[in-house]
Motif scaffolding. Structure first.
Motif, PDB file in Angstrom:
ATOM      1  N   PHE A 140       7.784  16.804  30.775  1.00  0.00           N
ATOM      2  CA  PHE A 140       9.223  17.029  30.903  1.00  0.00           C
ATOM      3  C   PHE A 140       9.622  18.409  30.390  1.00  0.00           C
ATOM      4  N   GLN A 141       9.128  18.778  29.217  1.00  0.00           N
ATOM      5  CA  GLN A 141       9.517  20.065  28.632  1.00  0.00           C
ATOM      6  C   GLN A 141       8.983  21.244  29.437  1.00  0.00           C
ATOM      7  N   LEU A 142       7.742  21.149  29.890  1.00  0.00           N
ATOM      8  CA  LEU A 142       7.176  22.240  30.687  1.00  0.00           C
ATOM      9  C   LEU A 142       7.892  22.354  32.025  1.00  0.00           C
ATOM     10  N   LEU A 143       8.095  21.233  32.697  1.00  0.00           N
ATOM     11  CA  LEU A 143       8.745  21.283  34.009  1.00  0.00           C
ATOM     12  C   LEU A 143      10.207  21.720  33.911  1.00  0.00           C
ATOM     13  N   ASN A 144      10.864  21.443  32.813  1.00  0.00           N
ATOM     14  CA  ASN A 144      12.232  21.946  32.635  1.00  0.00           C
ATOM     15  C   ASN A 144      12.262  23.470  32.587  1.00  0.00           C
ATOM     16  N   LEU A 145      11.206  24.068  32.089  1.00  0.00           N
ATOM     17  CA  LEU A 145      11.139  25.535  32.071  1.00  0.00           C
ATOM     18  C   LEU A 145      11.005  26.110  33.480  1.00  0.00           C
ATOM     19  N   SER A 146      10.607  25.278  34.430  1.00  0.00           N
ATOM     20  CA  SER A 146      10.475  25.751  35.810  1.00  0.00           C
ATOM     21  C   SER A 146      11.843  26.016  36.439  1.00  0.00           C
ATOM     22  N   LYS A 147      12.895  25.677  35.742  1.00  0.00           N
ATOM     23  CA  LYS A 147      14.255  25.947  36.230  1.00  0.00           C
ATOM     24  C   LYS A 147      14.777  27.295  35.749  1.00  0.00           C
ATOM     25  N   LEU A 174      15.747  31.128  35.373  1.00  0.00           N
ATOM     26  CA  LEU A 174      16.245  32.098  36.348  1.00  0.00           C
ATOM     27  C   LEU A 174      15.243  33.223  36.583  1.00  0.00           C
ATOM     28  N   LEU A 175      14.285  33.361  35.688  1.00  0.00           N
ATOM     29  CA  LEU A 175      13.297  34.438  35.786  1.00  0.00           C
ATOM     30  C   LEU A 175      12.081  33.992  36.601  1.00  0.00           C
ATOM     31  N   PRO A 176      11.812  34.668  37.701  1.00  0.00           N
ATOM     32  CA  PRO A 176      10.650  34.292  38.525  1.00  0.00           C
ATOM     33  C   PRO A 176       9.327  34.322  37.753  1.00  0.00           C
ATOM     34  N   ALA A 177       9.172  35.271  36.857  1.00  0.00           N
ATOM     35  CA  ALA A 177       7.916  35.370  36.098  1.00  0.00           C
ATOM     36  C   ALA A 177       7.691  34.128  35.239  1.00  0.00           C
ATOM     37  N   VAL A 178       8.755  33.580  34.675  1.00  0.00           N
ATOM     38  CA  VAL A 178       8.636  32.364  33.874  1.00  0.00           C
ATOM     39  C   VAL A 178       8.255  31.194  34.775  1.00  0.00           C
ATOM     40  N   ARG A 179       8.895  31.086  35.917  1.00  0.00           N
ATOM     41  CA  ARG A 179       8.559  30.000  36.859  1.00  0.00           C
ATOM     42  C   ARG A 179       7.109  30.131  37.324  1.00  0.00           C
ATOM     43  N   GLN A 180       6.662  31.353  37.572  1.00  0.00           N
ATOM     44  CA  GLN A 180       5.271  31.577  37.974  1.00  0.00           C
ATOM     45  C   GLN A 180       4.318  31.098  36.877  1.00  0.00           C
ATOM     46  N   ASN A 181       4.640  31.447  35.639  1.00  0.00           N
ATOM     47  CA  ASN A 181       3.788  31.044  34.517  1.00  0.00           C
ATOM     48  C   ASN A 181       3.782  29.530  34.339  1.00  0.00           C
ATOM     49  N   VAL A 182       4.938  28.911  34.462  1.00  0.00           N
ATOM     50  CA  VAL A 182       5.028  27.458  34.314  1.00  0.00           C
ATOM     51  C   VAL A 182       4.155  26.768  35.353  1.00  0.00           C
ATOM     52  N   VAL A 183       4.256  27.196  36.592  1.00  0.00           N
ATOM     53  CA  VAL A 183       3.480  26.560  37.656  1.00  0.00           C
ATOM     54  C   VAL A 183       1.984  26.790  37.435  1.00  0.00           C
ATOM     55  N   ALA A 184       1.611  27.961  36.967  1.00  0.00           N
ATOM     56  CA  ALA A 184       0.195  28.234  36.697  1.00  0.00           C
ATOM     57  C   ALA A 184      -0.343  27.326  35.589  1.00  0.00           C
ATOM     58  N   VAL A 185       0.411  27.188  34.512  1.00  0.00           N
ATOM     59  CA  VAL A 185      -0.004  26.324  33.410  1.00  0.00           C
ATOM     60  C   VAL A 185      -0.025  24.869  33.874  1.00  0.00           C
ATOM     61  N   TYR A 186       0.974  24.502  34.666  1.00  0.00           N
ATOM     62  CA  TYR A 186       1.071  23.123  35.128  1.00  0.00           C
ATOM     63  C   TYR A 186      -0.142  22.730  35.968  1.00  0.00           C
ATOM     64  N   LYS A 187      -0.575  23.620  36.833  1.00  0.00           N
ATOM     65  CA  LYS A 187      -1.758  23.322  37.657  1.00  0.00           C
ATOM     66  C   LYS A 187      -2.973  23.100  36.762  1.00  0.00           C
ATOM     67  N   GLU A 188      -3.119  23.942  35.771  1.00  0.00           N
ATOM     68  CA  GLU A 188      -4.252  23.805  34.858  1.00  0.00           C
ATOM     69  C   GLU A 188      -4.181  22.468  34.109  1.00  0.00           C
ATOM     70  N   PHE A 189      -2.983  22.097  33.702  1.00  0.00           N
ATOM     71  CA  PHE A 189      -2.761  20.820  33.019  1.00  0.00           C
ATOM     72  C   PHE A 189      -3.135  19.646  33.925  1.00  0.00           C
ATOM     73  N   VAL A 190      -2.674  19.675  35.164  1.00  0.00           N
ATOM     74  CA  VAL A 190      -2.956  18.597  36.123  1.00  0.00           C
ATOM     75  C   VAL A 190      -4.462  18.434  36.296  1.00  0.00           C
ATOM     76  N   VAL A 191      -5.159  19.531  36.464  1.00  0.00           N
ATOM     77  CA  VAL A 191      -6.610  19.489  36.677  1.00  0.00           C
ATOM     78  C   VAL A 191      -7.316  18.951  35.427  1.00  0.00           C
ATOM     79  N   LYS A 192      -6.885  19.403  34.253  1.00  0.00           N
ATOM     80  CA  LYS A 192      -7.523  18.942  33.007  1.00  0.00           C
ATOM     81  C   LYS A 192      -7.281  17.457  32.771  1.00  0.00           C
TER      82      LYS A 192
END
Length: 153
Positions: free
Chosen positions: A76-83, A85-103
């Motif tokens: 919940f906390q990580l995905l909330n950061l995907s909202k 306004l900064l594209p770089a933050v959204r890019q980082n969130v999605v990158a971390v999220y993918k790694e989390f899903v795989v792990k």
């Protein structure tokens, strides 16, 4: 080892944290209290331009916690950061999220229902990099679950 800058110290600290999390086979290091202390600190760093060393540690934290409740909190906390306004933050969130899903692997399926709205939103992101990385997240989820999730998005 001689550290020459604050950046070197941060890199060393993140690598050390990652190794502690990765090799904690007894699941005794990350208690709920430690998890709840570390998570906001690590999430605050998600806006850094280079998350090379942050990403593995941040993705490993919930895996080491080994708790559905803490996974949901993290999710919940990580995905909330995907909202952001900064594209770089959204890019980082999605990158971390993918790694989390795989792990997390098969265990991720308990988080899928709560994650779908966020994933659907990022699939229509105004930033093409976020959108592309989100497609990689969807692919990772489908590889893990063995089912297409297109119908839910």
């Amino acid at each position: 080892m001689k550290l020459t800058s604050g950046s070197d110290l941060a890199t060393f600290a993140l690598k050390t944290l990652y190794n502690m999390l990765r090799y904690d086979t007894s699941n005794s290091f990350i208690t709920a209290d430690r998890f709840e202390t570390l998570l906001p600190v690590l999430l605050d760093l998600i806006s850094l331009p280079d998350i090379t060393h942050l990403s593995p540690a941040l993705a490993q934290l919930p895996v080491a916690a080994n708790s559905d409740r803490l996974w949901k909190q993290y999710n919940f906390q990580l995905l909330n950061l995907s909202k952001s306004l900064l594209p770089a933050v959204r890019q980082n969130v999605v990158a971390v999220y993918k790694e989390f899903v795989v792990k997390l692997g098969q265990d991720y399926s308990v988080l899928l229902p709560d994650s779908l709205p966020f994933i659907a939103e990022r699939l229509e992101d105004s930033d093409p990099i976020v959108e592309e990385r989100t497609h990689l997240v969807v692919k990772a989820i489908e590889d893990i679950t063995g089912e297409s999730i297109d119908q839910y998005l």
